[in-house]
Design a protein around this motif. Structure first.
Motif, mmCIF file in Angstrom:
data_model
loop_
_atom_site.group_PDB
_atom_site.id
_atom_site.type_symbol
_atom_site.label_atom_id
_atom_site.label_comp_id
_atom_site.label_asym_id
_atom_site.label_seq_id
_atom_site.Cartn_x
_atom_site.Cartn_y
_atom_site.Cartn_z
ATOM 1 N N GLU A 27 1.314 -9.821 15.604
ATOM 2 C CA GLU A 27 1.747 -10.667 14.496
ATOM 3 C C GLU A 27 1.854 -12.123 14.950
ATOM 4 O OE1 GLU A 27 4.742 -9.588 11.092
ATOM 5 O OE2 GLU A 27 5.842 -10.196 12.876
ATOM 6 N N THR A 54 3.567 -11.015 6.085
ATOM 7 C CA THR A 54 4.986 -10.701 6.148
ATOM 8 C C THR A 54 5.759 -12.001 6.030
ATOM 9 O OG1 THR A 54 5.072 -10.855 8.564
ATOM 10 C CG2 THR A 54 4.614 -8.689 7.636
ATOM 11 N N THR A 56 10.105 -13.882 5.584
ATOM 12 C CA THR A 56 11.547 -13.771 5.407
ATOM 13 C C THR A 56 12.011 -14.869 4.464
ATOM 14 O OG1 THR A 56 12.032 -15.241 7.266
ATOM 15 C CG2 THR A 56 11.874 -12.879 7.755
ATOM 16 N N LEU A 67 3.761 -9.775 -0.338
ATOM 17 C CA LEU A 67 3.589 -9.515 1.094
ATOM 18 C C LEU A 67 3.067 -8.102 1.249
ATOM 19 C CD1 LEU A 67 6.881 -11.039 2.516
ATOM 20 C CD2 LEU A 67 4.620 -12.084 2.403
ATOM 21 N N GLU A 68 1.845 -7.987 1.694
ATOM 22 C CA GLU A 68 1.210 -6.679 1.819
ATOM 23 C C GLU A 68 -0.070 -6.813 2.617
ATOM 24 O OE1 GLU A 68 -0.978 -6.732 -2.479
ATOM 25 O OE2 GLU A 68 1.161 -6.377 -2.447
#
Length: 87
Positions: A27, A54, A56, A67-68
């Motif tokens: 990531e 992804t 936050t 987000l996927e």
């Protein structure tokens, strides 16, 4: 030919950060993240088939949609991510 990925943040004030993962690679945080910025872009090699987005929020009550795992095509890939405050 390379693939161009554009991530659009629908509401900038609640975004904490965005990250992506290409196929089976580690990531990576999107470089230059700034909560006031609403568009991020990066280029990937043509061999990359998928990107996993992804992220936050700065407020734990805010919600993120979009987000996927996304399949990439050659050329421009535009994905919208929306961050919505609880109220």
């Amino acid at each position: 030919m390379e693939k161009f990925v554009r991530v659009m943040d629908g509401i900038k004030s609640n975004a904490g950060n965005f990250k992506y993962k290409l196929d089976e690679q580690a990531e990576t945080t999107i470089q230059g993240f700034d909560g006031a910025k609403t568009e991020y872009e990066f280029h990937v090699d043509s061999s990359v088939k998928n990107v996993v987005l992804t992220g936050t929020t700065v407020n734990s009550n805010a919600k993120i949609t979009g987000l996927e795992t996304r399949t990439l095509v050659t050329g421009d890939n535009k994905f919208t991510v929306n961050v919505t405050a609880q109220n």
